[in-house]
Design a protein around this motif. Structure first.
Motif, PDB file in Angstrom:
ATOM      1  N   ASP A   1      69.867 145.211  64.270  1.00  9.45           N
ATOM      2  CA  ASP A   1      69.856 146.318  65.229  1.00  9.45           C
ATOM      3  C   ASP A   1      68.432 146.688  65.631  1.00  9.45           C
ATOM      4  O   ASP A   1      68.139 146.878  66.814  1.00  9.45           O
ATOM      5  CB  ASP A   1      70.551 147.541  64.631  1.00  9.45           C
ATOM      6  CG  ASP A   1      72.059 147.368  64.490  1.00  9.45           C
ATOM      7  OD1 ASP A   1      72.613 146.439  65.110  1.00  9.45           O
ATOM      8  OD2 ASP A   1      72.675 148.166  63.748  1.00  9.45           O
TER       9      ASP A   1
ATOM     10  N   ALA B 202      72.439 143.831  58.904  1.00  8.78           N
ATOM     11  CA  ALA B 202      72.907 144.538  60.103  1.00  8.78           C
ATOM     12  C   ALA B 202      71.835 145.477  60.647  1.00  8.78           C
ATOM     13  O   ALA B 202      71.586 145.525  61.857  1.00  8.78           O
ATOM     14  CB  ALA B 202      74.184 145.315  59.784  1.00  8.78           C
TER      15      ALA B 202
ATOM     16  N   ALA C  99      79.098 152.354  70.851  1.00  9.60           N
ATOM     17  CA  ALA C  99      79.517 151.702  69.605  1.00  9.60           C
ATOM     18  C   ALA C  99      79.870 150.240  69.831  1.00  9.60           C
ATOM     19  O   ALA C  99      79.482 149.362  69.044  1.00  9.60           O
ATOM     20  CB  ALA C  99      80.706 152.448  68.997  1.00  9.60           C
ATOM     21  N   ALA C 100      80.601 149.948  70.903  1.00  9.92           N
ATOM     22  CA  ALA C 100      80.956 148.558  71.192  1.00  9.92           C
ATOM     23  C   ALA C 100      79.717 147.749  71.540  1.00  9.92           C
ATOM     24  O   ALA C 100      79.582 146.586  71.144  1.00  9.92           O
ATOM     25  CB  ALA C 100      81.963 148.506  72.332  1.00  9.92           C
TER      26      ALA C 100
ATOM     27  N   TYR D 213      71.484 136.877  62.989  1.00 14.14           N
ATOM     28  CA  TYR D 213      72.351 136.461  61.879  1.00 14.14           C
ATOM     29  C   TYR D 213      72.185 134.985  61.518  1.00 14.14           C
ATOM     30  O   TYR D 213      71.982 134.656  60.339  1.00 14.14           O
ATOM     31  CB  TYR D 213      73.806 136.804  62.180  1.00 14.14           C
ATOM     32  CG  TYR D 213      74.180 138.212  61.782  1.00 14.14           C
ATOM     33  CD1 TYR D 213      74.932 138.459  60.645  1.00 14.14           C
ATOM     34  CD2 TYR D 213      73.758 139.315  62.532  1.00 14.14           C
ATOM     35  CE1 TYR D 213      75.272 139.753  60.259  1.00 14.14           C
ATOM     36  CE2 TYR D 213      74.083 140.613  62.152  1.00 14.14           C
ATOM     37  CZ  TYR D 213      74.842 140.821  61.021  1.00 14.14           C
ATOM     38  OH  TYR D 213      75.161 142.102  60.629  1.00 14.14           O
TER      39      TYR D 213
ATOM     40  N   VAL E 193      76.663 148.209  70.446  1.00 17.10           N
ATOM     41  CA  VAL E 193      75.908 147.935  69.222  1.00 17.10           C
ATOM     42  C   VAL E 193      76.498 146.734  68.491  1.00 17.10           C
ATOM     43  O   VAL E 193      75.770 145.850  68.021  1.00 17.10           O
ATOM     44  CB  VAL E 193      75.889 149.186  68.323  1.00 17.10           C
ATOM     45  CG1 VAL E 193      75.427 148.844  66.908  1.00 17.10           C
ATOM     46  CG2 VAL E 193      74.983 150.251  68.933  1.00 17.10           C
ATOM     47  N   THR E 194      77.810 146.665  68.395  1.00 12.51           N
ATOM     48  CA  THR E 194      78.462 145.544  67.706  1.00 12.51           C
ATOM     49  C   THR E 194      78.183 144.220  68.403  1.00 12.51           C
ATOM     50  O   THR E 194      77.827 143.223  67.762  1.00 12.51           O
ATOM     51  CB  THR E 194      79.975 145.791  67.620  1.00 12.51           C
ATOM     52  OG1 THR E 194      80.216 146.986  66.882  1.00 12.51           O
ATOM     53  CG2 THR E 194      80.680 144.634  66.947  1.00 12.51           C
ATOM     54  N   TRP E 195      78.330 144.190  69.724  1.00 18.91           N
ATOM     55  CA  TRP E 195      78.101 142.943  70.461  1.00 18.91           C
ATOM     56  C   TRP E 195      76.623 142.566  70.486  1.00 18.91           C
ATOM     57  O   TRP E 195      76.269 141.391  70.382  1.00 18.91           O
ATOM     58  CB  TRP E 195      78.626 143.079  71.886  1.00 18.91           C
ATOM     59  CG  TRP E 195      80.074 142.765  72.016  1.00 18.91           C
ATOM     60  CD1 TRP E 195      81.090 143.653  72.167  1.00 18.91           C
ATOM     61  CD2 TRP E 195      80.669 141.468  72.006  1.00 18.91           C
ATOM     62  NE1 TRP E 195      82.294 142.983  72.259  1.00 18.91           N
ATOM     63  CE2 TRP E 195      82.060 141.640  72.155  1.00 18.91           C
ATOM     64  CE3 TRP E 195      80.163 140.173  71.877  1.00 18.91           C
ATOM     65  CZ2 TRP E 195      82.951 140.580  72.191  1.00 18.91           C
ATOM     66  CZ3 TRP E 195      81.046 139.105  71.911  1.00 18.91           C
ATOM     67  CH2 TRP E 195      82.424 139.315  72.061  1.00 18.91           C
TER      68      TRP E 195
ATOM     69  N   ARG F 138      74.419 143.121  68.288  1.00 24.37           N
ATOM     70  CA  ARG F 138      74.073 142.583  66.975  1.00 24.37           C
ATOM     71  C   ARG F 138      74.338 141.079  66.939  1.00 24.37           C
ATOM     72  O   ARG F 138      73.611 140.326  66.292  1.00 24.37           O
ATOM     73  CB  ARG F 138      74.888 143.303  65.909  1.00 24.37           C
ATOM     74  CG  ARG F 138      74.370 143.147  64.491  1.00 24.37           C
ATOM     75  CD  ARG F 138      75.204 143.992  63.554  1.00 24.37           C
ATOM     76  NE  ARG F 138      74.940 145.418  63.740  1.00 24.37           N
ATOM     77  CZ  ARG F 138      75.731 146.384  63.311  1.00 24.37           C
ATOM     78  NH1 ARG F 138      76.884 146.080  62.698  1.00 24.37           N
ATOM     79  NH2 ARG F 138      75.425 147.644  63.504  1.00 24.37           N
ATOM     80  N   ARG F 139      75.364 140.650  67.620  1.00 19.10           N
ATOM     81  CA  ARG F 139      75.640 139.211  67.712  1.00 19.10           C
ATOM     82  C   ARG F 139      74.665 138.508  68.641  1.00 19.10           C
ATOM     83  O   ARG F 139      74.141 137.443  68.333  1.00 19.10           O
ATOM     84  CB  ARG F 139      77.060 138.970  68.218  1.00 19.10           C
ATOM     85  CG  ARG F 139      78.167 139.466  67.336  1.00 19.10           C
ATOM     86  CD  ARG F 139      79.511 139.063  67.943  1.00 19.10           C
ATOM     87  NE  ARG F 139      80.635 139.661  67.258  1.00 19.10           N
ATOM     88  CZ  ARG F 139      81.906 139.449  67.608  1.00 19.10           C
ATOM     89  NH1 ARG F 139      82.192 138.671  68.631  1.00 19.10           N
ATOM     90  NH2 ARG F 139      82.885 140.038  66.938  1.00 19.10           N
TER      91      ARG F 139
END
Length: 283
Positions: free
Chosen positions: A187, A183, A141-142, A154, A144-146, A148-149
């Motif tokens: 991904d 988002a 989960a962590a 974006y 995936v969030t990072w 994405r950045r």
């Protein structure tokens, strides 16, 4: 991939050539690096989903793609955690890119674009720290969030408004449909990159890769990890298309945003499959 391919911009070759030459001239890469950029054809990521945009806007967008890729490569260089970003990247951004895209832009867009660009660079730095062991291996989960950045989608999606010479209202870009569309697209693009980068990443000891992380966290072999990454990617494509359809119901600007974002996903899909950057390292 249930998104139709699109032809390149009619001036794609010219748009590419000026961006690669600019990168060499600005010192982002040396002559050999410029040839590698040209072989990679990274600018087709942009020219595959803008077919009617003007030359001036496309030239700047292409340079932004090159700036992001070469900066990402700098963070990926072997050795310890990178220090300060080289001055040439700051100068290229401050002198050529930033003035072009922010001239006349609304304050809300400038703040959003700045936040996303800073988040992208922070993602590059975080991924380098994971690779070198400076920060512990994250859970899925962590990651995936990072990730994405760190993929850089974006700020590129923010530039849709620059290229189209439109301003999207906050209610549109801040709404649930747009946020989910962006988002999910990020991904899909990032995980596609992880799958195609896996052979090279394994040789380099890269740990910031979805398939590497899935194998570390869930066990099994490499085929199992790649299959799971592909399954996750397919699920996110489905999420993307549902969100795009929701976004289209908001009106013409929603349809435009959805079309450009999904076009970018298809462009990235095709580029990863064809680019010399990955062709010799097929998964």
């Amino acid at each position: 991939m249930p998104i139709r391919p699109q032809p390149l911009h009619p001036r794609s070759d010219e748009i590419e050539a000026q961006a690669y030459a600019w990168a060499v001239r600005r010192g982002l890469v040396d002559e050999a690096g410029g040839r590698a950029l040209a072989a990679s054809r990274v600018v087709t990521l942009a020219t595959s989903y803008y077919r009617t945009a003007g030359w001036a806007e496309m030239a700047v967008l292409a340079r932004f793609y090159v700036w992001l890729l070469t900066l990402d490569d700098w963070f990926d260089a072997p050795g310890g955690p990178p220090g300060r970003v080289p001055r040439v990247f700051h100068e290229a951004l401050a002198r050529d890119l930033w003035p072009a895209v922010t001239a006349g832009a609304p304050d809300a867009w400038r703040h959003r674009f700045t936040r996303h660009l800073r988040g992208c660079v922070a993602g590059y730095r975080w991924q380098a720290a994971v690779r070198t062991g400076a920060v512990p291996l994250p859970d899925v989960a962590a990651y995936v969030t990072w990730r994405r950045r760190s993929f850089g989608a974006y700020p590129v999606f923010d530039l849709i408004e620059y290229v189209e010479r439109q301003s999207f209202p906050d209610a549109l870009v801040g709404g649930a449909a747009a946020r989910t569309t962006v988002a999910a697209a990020s991904d899909v693009m990032a995980w596609t990159n992880d799958i195609h980068s896996l052979p090279r990443d394994r040789r380099a000891g890269e740990r910031g890769n979805l398939a590497v992380l899935l194998r570390e966290r869930r066990g099994g072999g490499w085929d199992d990890a790649v299959a799971e990454a592909e399954r996750m990617t397919g699920d996110r494509v489905a999420d993307l298309l549902r969100a795009r359809d929701d976004l289209a119901r908001s009106g013409p600007q929603g349809r435009l945003l959805g079309a450009r974002v999904t076009g970018a996903v298809r462009g990235a899909w095709d580029w990863h499959r064809a680019s010399a950057r990955y062709r010799s390292h097929a998964p």
